[in-house]
Structure formats: C-alpha cells, structure tokens
Design an enzyme around this catalytic site. Structure first.
Site, PDB file in Angstrom:
ATOM      1  N   THR A 219     -38.345  -5.236 -15.322  1.00  0.00           N
ATOM      2  CA  THR A 219     -39.660  -5.135 -14.679  1.00  0.00           C
ATOM      3  C   THR A 219     -39.586  -4.219 -13.463  1.00  0.00           C
ATOM      4  OG1 THR A 219     -40.276  -7.335 -15.378  1.00  0.00           O
ATOM      5  CG2 THR A 219     -41.263  -6.600 -13.323  1.00  0.00           C
ATOM      6  N   ARG A 247     -47.486 -14.422 -24.992  1.00  0.00           N
ATOM      7  CA  ARG A 247     -46.844 -15.149 -23.882  1.00  0.00           C
ATOM      8  C   ARG A 247     -47.188 -14.418 -22.572  1.00  0.00           C
ATOM      9  NH1 ARG A 247     -42.900 -12.997 -19.993  1.00  0.00           N
ATOM     10  NH2 ARG A 247     -41.666 -14.720 -19.228  1.00  0.00           N
ATOM     11  N   GLY A 249     -46.091 -14.046 -18.558  1.00  0.00           N
ATOM     12  CA  GLY A 249     -45.027 -14.351 -17.599  1.00  0.00           C
ATOM     13  C   GLY A 249     -45.574 -14.480 -16.186  1.00  0.00           C
ATOM     14  N   ASP A 250     -44.674 -14.332 -15.227  1.00  0.00           N
ATOM     15  CA  ASP A 250     -45.046 -14.503 -13.812  1.00  0.00           C
ATOM     16  C   ASP A 250     -45.729 -13.275 -13.212  1.00  0.00           C
ATOM     17  OD1 ASP A 250     -42.563 -13.158 -14.224  1.00  0.00           O
ATOM     18  OD2 ASP A 250     -42.173 -13.286 -12.076  1.00  0.00           O
ATOM     19  N   THR A 270     -38.833 -10.319 -10.002  1.00  0.00           N
ATOM     20  CA  THR A 270     -38.380  -9.936 -11.342  1.00  0.00           C
ATOM     21  C   THR A 270     -37.376 -10.956 -11.835  1.00  0.00           C
ATOM     22  OG1 THR A 270     -37.166  -8.319 -12.644  1.00  0.00           O
ATOM     23  CG2 THR A 270     -36.682  -8.351 -10.290  1.00  0.00           C
ATOM     24  N   GLY A 271     -37.476 -11.312 -13.104  1.00  0.00           N
ATOM     25  CA  GLY A 271     -36.525 -12.291 -13.631  1.00  0.00           C
ATOM     26  C   GLY A 271     -37.177 -13.122 -14.713  1.00  0.00           C
ATOM     27  N   GLY A 273     -39.466 -15.205 -16.074  1.00  0.00           N
ATOM     28  CA  GLY A 273     -40.795 -15.482 -15.543  1.00  0.00           C
ATOM     29  C   GLY A 273     -41.214 -16.932 -15.499  1.00  0.00           C
TER      30      GLY A 273
HETATM   31  N1  ASP Z   1     -40.553 -11.561 -14.911  1.00  0.00           N
HETATM   32  C1  ASP Z   1     -40.780 -10.846 -16.121  1.00  0.00           C
HETATM   33  C2  ASP Z   1     -41.395 -11.789 -17.114  1.00  0.00           C
HETATM   34  O1  ASP Z   1     -40.958 -12.907 -17.207  1.00  0.00           O
HETATM   35  C3  ASP Z   1     -39.555 -10.236 -16.710  1.00  0.00           C
HETATM   36  C4  ASP Z   1     -38.738  -9.418 -15.746  1.00  0.00           C
HETATM   37  O2  ASP Z   1     -38.911  -9.500 -14.550  1.00  0.00           O
HETATM   38  O3  ASP Z   1     -37.908  -8.642 -16.185  1.00  0.00           O
HETATM   39  O4  ASP Z   1     -42.274 -11.390 -17.827  1.00  0.00           O
END
Ligand code: ASP
Length: 354
Positions: A219, A247, A249-250, A270-271, A273
């Site tokens: 991200t 789906r 995410g965050d 980022t991570g 989510g």
């Molecule tokens: N946070 C993002 C998600 O879960 C993924 C990412 O940060 O790489 O959609």
C-alpha cells in the site's frame, strides 16, 4: 543676523532629527510586520511517505530492485517536498506524491495493485484534511486511474465521505478524473503472485505463512505538514493479495488506515487491514496524543507494538505531528519509507534495522 542663523541652525538640526527617527520607526514596523508573517507560518514543514510494510528480507531483494525502490521513493518525496517548500498545501503534496506511487507498478496501489481471489483488482483510497476534519474515501473501484484523487473529490464536491463501486466510478467520471480500462492496472508480477498464493493456500492458511505475507503488502501513503501549519493524510491500495471479492480493508476507513487533525498529527497506515480496523489505528495514535499528551513516536509505538501486534496483526504507520516531528513505526521486517524536513534533510529506508 546672529539670531536668524541660530534659528536656521535649529531648524536644520530638527529636520535631520525628524528624518532619522521616522526612518527608524519605519524600519521597526517593517521588521514587526515580517515577524508577524513568519510567526503565522510553520518553520517546520515536512513530509513522510510509505510504499507498504511487510516481511522483507535482504536475501530476497536483488541489488537492482533495492536501488529501484530507493530511487522511486526519493523521486516521490522530493516532488512532495518541493510543493511544500514553494508554499503549496499539504493536501496538494499528499495527492501528487501518492499519484506518482499509484502510477508506478512497484507499489500495491493504482497500476501494479494486487489481485483478489477472483483475479480482479479492486482499489481503495482515503484522504483527510487536518484543518477542517473533512474526509473522503472510495472503495472497490476498478477503473479510476488515481483513486486518491477520487477520494479528494468526494471530500470536496459531495456531501458524503465514502463512495463504493459503480457509484464511485460514475462520480469520478463526472468530476473529470481519468478513467481507464481495468486491464491498465494488471502486472505479470501480481498475476504470478496470485497463482503462487493459491497453490500454497491448499496446504496452509494464507495468513500465517511468511512467504505468502511478503506478497500481500505494498500500500502507499503520505502525510504532510505545510507552511501554514495544516496537516493532511492520504492512503491508497489494492488491498491484500487473494482477498475475497468485495472485501474492504482499513485504507478507506477514516480513523483506521488514515487520519489527520491539526490539533495532533496526520497518520497513514499499511499492513494487515483487519487488525488496523479493529484497533482503529490512525485515530488511536491521534487520541493518545490528544488525551494523554504522548509524543507521536510514543503513541505510534504503543499502537503498533502493543495493540496491533498483541492481537496478531502486522504492519506499520507513518506520521507527522503539528510541529513537524515524525514517526515511522513497524512490527514487520521492513517498510518502504522516506522523509524530508524543512531543512531539506532526506531519509530513504526499507529495512527495520536501517
Ligand atoms: N492495509 C491494506 C489492506 O489491508 C494492505 C496493505 O497495507 O498493504 O487492505
């Protein structure tokens, strides 16, 4: 005669004295005016970007790829920084920096985004303005070239905060944003990653294996403080590889993957989510600063290492506070990241131990 020359002498001296004092008063008021202008401007403007956190190991990264990522991060941060240096807003710096990363196939946002379990690309993005607390987000779009720009348009030109799917795409078209064929976003690398993940998934759970995790993140995000003391945060993503269709995410959820408030800070996450949503990560960092008086570095550490990690989630955040202090915190092996402050000092990093 003597009297006349005394009077003349007196007049000349008074004239010179008047000139002298009025010149000094003028200088002083100019100085005060300058001081007022510089006091209303923040000396500590700055910008931070990330290109995703994840399980990155030096063994798997070739020297060429390492260099390519660092060069791109440097290019992006310099563009954002020069906008701020020339008096541009934090909003403009965030949008332009993220656009560059969305257009690059290196990152999981815009072109080069990851594929869902149906082999489709669904993009999410959000933006928040720290001065007004206005925000905009778009979810699950397949044809908007630069999702962060669409999120900003939602904030500016609609009474709503979040649009999803077709509605978001129609809105972006009406706003004059560039619409592309869904194929524009696909890269061979992401197609291969999905194939690989699908094979592994039959044997083990996709969310546990490190080899799979490496393919999930990437991200992009940007936070900035401009010369007027205004904070802004933006985040844009394709989500996670092999995520189920639709789906969310965050990233498009204000307060989870993105938050900005001039009272405290601007955060982009980022991570994984699901964990960032459950911990309301970005807002929680701001709340710890506002209600507990913590520094941005302390608040980010608590949320990433004590809250997200304890539930089993991984990832990172970047942040900048109202005084230009920054945080780049992660509980993964690395996070593509860069920072530039008002003096022009630059930091570009990938691994956690740099
Ligand atoms: N946070 C993002 C998600 O879960 C993924 C990412 O940060 O790489 O959609």
């Amino acid at each position: 005669m003597y009297l006349i020359s005394r009077v003349r002498y007196f007049l000349v001296v008074s004239f010179i004295l008047i000139l002298f004092f009025s010149f000094n008063r003028c200088k002083e008021s100019n100085h005060n005016q300058k001081k007022l202008i510089s006091n209303s401007q923040s000396e500590n403007f700055g910008i931070v970007i990330h290109g995703g956190a994840g399980t990155m190991s030096r063994k798997e990264m070739t020297k060429e790829m390492d260099l390519i990522y660092r060069k791109k991060l440097e290019e992006v941060i310099r563009v954002g920084h020069s906008i701020l240096k020339n008096g541009g807003s934090s909003q403009e710096a965030v949008e332009k920096s993220i656009n560059l990363m969305e257009d690059s196939p290196l990152f999981n946002a815009g072109k080069g985004a990851v594929l869902n379990s149906n082999g489709q690309i669904e993009l999410d993005a959000s933006f928040m303005d720290g001065k007004t607390l206005n925000a905009g987000a778009i979810v699950g779009v397949k044809t908007i070239k630069n999702p962060i720009s669409a999120a900003i348009k939602v904030m500016e030109n609609s009474p709503h905060v979040m649009f999803f799917g077709n509605g978001a795409e129609k809105f972006a078209l009406k706003e004059g944003l560039e619409i592309v064929d869904p194929n524009y976003f696909f890269t061979q690398k992401r197609i291969d990653e999905l194939k690989k993940i699908k094979l592994k998934e039959t044997k083990i759970s996709s969310y546990i294996n490190d080899e799979i995790k490496i393919m999930k993140y990437g991200t992009v995000g940007c936070v900035a403080l401009d010369k007027n003391g205004n904070l802004a945060a933006g985040t844009s993503t394709g989500g996670m590889t092999n995520k189920k269709w639709n789906r969310i995410g965050d990233v498009p959820i204000i307060g989870a993957g993105n938050y900005a408030n001039n009272k405290t800070c601007a955060i982009s996450a980022t991570g994984w989510g699901e964990f960032f949503i459950r911990n309301v990560v970005a807002h929680d960092i701001s709340a710890l600063m506002e209600y507990k008086g913590l520094k941005i570095s302390e608040a980010s550490k608590i949320v990433i290492h004590e809250k997200v990690a304890k539930l089993g989630g991984d990832g990172g955040v970047i942040g900048i506070d109202k005084n230009g202090n920054i945080a780049m915190e992660m509980n993964t092996n690395g996070m593509y990241r860069a920072h530039m402050n008002s003096k022009g000092d630059i930091i570009v990093k990938i691994y956690i131990d740099e």
